[in-house]
Design an enzyme around this catalytic site. Structure first.
Site, short mmCIF file in Angstrom:
data_model
loop_
_atom_site.label_atom_id
_atom_site.label_comp_id
_atom_site.label_asym_id
_atom_site.label_seq_id
_atom_site.Cartn_x
_atom_site.Cartn_y
_atom_site.Cartn_z
N ARG A 118 15.28 -11.33 12.95
CA ARG A 118 14.65 -13.12 14.42
C ARG A 118 13.46 -12.96 14.03
O ARG A 118 12.68 -12.06 14.98
CB ARG A 118 15.47 -12.49 15.21
CG ARG A 118 15.21 -13.16 16.26
CD ARG A 118 16.04 -12.27 18.28
NE ARG A 118 15.51 -12.58 19.02
CZ ARG A 118 14.65 -12.30 19.80
NH1 ARG A 118 14.02 -11.68 19.31
NH2 ARG A 118 13.85 -13.26 20.67
N CYS A 138 13.16 -2.37 19.29
CA CYS A 138 13.46 -2.20 17.90
C CYS A 138 13.58 -0.60 17.30
O CYS A 138 12.52 0.58 18.23
CB CYS A 138 11.41 -2.45 17.74
SG CYS A 138 10.90 -2.36 15.96
N CYS A 163 15.77 -1.98 8.88
CA CYS A 163 15.37 -2.45 10.50
C CYS A 163 16.29 -1.30 11.24
O CYS A 163 17.38 -1.44 10.90
CB CYS A 163 16.51 -4.27 10.37
SG CYS A 163 17.15 -4.08 12.15
N GLY A 164 15.70 -1.36 12.15
CA GLY A 164 16.77 0.43 12.81
C GLY A 164 17.63 0.24 13.59
O GLY A 164 18.65 1.03 13.17
#
Ligand SMILES: N[C@@H](CCC[C@H](N)C(=O)O)C(=O)O
Length: 312
Positions: free
Chosen positions: A237, A75, A245-246
């Site tokens: 997801r 993440c 979202c990185g």
């Protein structure tokens, strides 16, 4: 259920997680706790749960659970916030950190800007494009009239992402192409597309005019002319639509550098060079992320902020 567990909620470009320091605490059932804390109405409210555990090979091991309780492999925003947390834990002395994930060890660099703000950069590795066709024609069914897919591909950044570049054929300037999307339908369809072999994250993006002059991404970063600037919406997801979202931003850079000819990204059709673009500035609903290619590695930069602390 778990007794009293101390947590800190942090966010990177609006992608928020509940962080539990497991150096001196134990979480028996992380899947259940992730679902419980993530609830926006009945819990703390987050995109998931991140446990920071001791690692024999790194400063810590980052264990991430999405809001539905499923486990993630990595993440990008979580790594950036974890680095900020570990920097604070070191008494603000350690700015260069190593964080282990299920996808390997990442280096992270903390740049404190003032009392509250930190810009954190993380080396997300090389990533690669997977040679699996994306069902573009079927996807067209979920897009509003007049919007079509320029290209789409599947990228692996330690986790899987389906990146879709859309375009409005009417070419109406400033038209809110992405705001018209039904992310629920697009996200569900691609996340669960059987030929991908596993569930994937989804980024739908639209190019914004290539910067004519430097875009100031932060106090320390600029996106220079000749590089790519995109807007994007994200479907994660296991967590549905999130504000950013990185690893998704890295996937966008990787996909775009494969799919867009360098001169297309340049201002005025690109007269000056055929250099591959080095950077990409991604504007997501929760904020900006910056991706830079340094020696083939994708460096993800953005702010990492503590929101509040508490006990569950
Ligand atoms: N928000 C993340 C990615 C989180 C994990 C993802 N949902 C997965 O299960 O792969 C990021 O910033 O990269």
């Amino acid at each position: 259920m778990e007794g009293q567990i101390s947590f800190v909620k942090m966010e990177g470009a609006g992608n928020d997680y509940v962080y539990v320091d497991c150096f001196d605490q134990y979480v028996k059932n992380p899947q259940l706790l992730a679902r419980k804390v993530s609830s926006r109405h009945f819990g703390v409210g987050s995109d998931g749960l991140i446990l920071l555990k001791p690692s024999p090979r790194a400063d810590c091991f980052m264990d991430i659970y999405n809001s539905d309780g499923s486990r993630g492999r990595t993440c990008g925003n979580g790594l950036r916030c974890a680095a900020r947390y570990m920097w604070e834990k070191s008494g603000k002395t350690k700015t260069d950190l190593r964080i282990e994930t299920l996808s390997g060890i990442c280096r992270a660099y903390v740049h404190p800007l003032n009392e509250r703000r930190c810009w954190v950069q993380v080396d997300m590795g090389r990533g690669f494009v997977r040679n699996v066709p994306v069902p573009v024609r079927e996807l067209g069914r979920f897009l509003p009239a007049g919007i079509f897919v320029s290209w789409a591909c599947l990228c692996d950044i330690g986790n899987l992402h389906c990146v879709v570049m859309v375009k409005d054929w009417r070419e109406v300037k400033e038209k809110p192409v992405l705001e018209e999307l039904d992310m629920n339908r697009v996200g569900h369809f691609l996340e669960n597309y059987p030929d991908f072999g596993e569930k994937v994250n989804v980024e739908v993006c639209a190019k914004i005019r290539a910067p004519q002059k430097e875009i100031y991404v932060s106090e320390t970063e600029v996106c220079a002319p000749g590089n790519l600037a995109v807007r994007a919406r994200v479907w994660e997801r296991g967590s549905k639509e999130t504000l950013s979202c990185g690893s998704g931003a890295c996937a966008i850079y990787l996909a775009a550098s494969r799919m867009i000819k360098a001169d297309e990204a340049l201002p005025n059709g690109g007269e000056s060079s055929c250099q591959p673009m080095k950077q990409c500035c991604v504007f997501m609903p929760g904020g900006r992320l910056h991706v830079e290619n340094i020696g083939g590695h994708l460096f993800l930069g953005g702010y990492a902020t503590e929101v509040f602390t508490g006990k569950v």
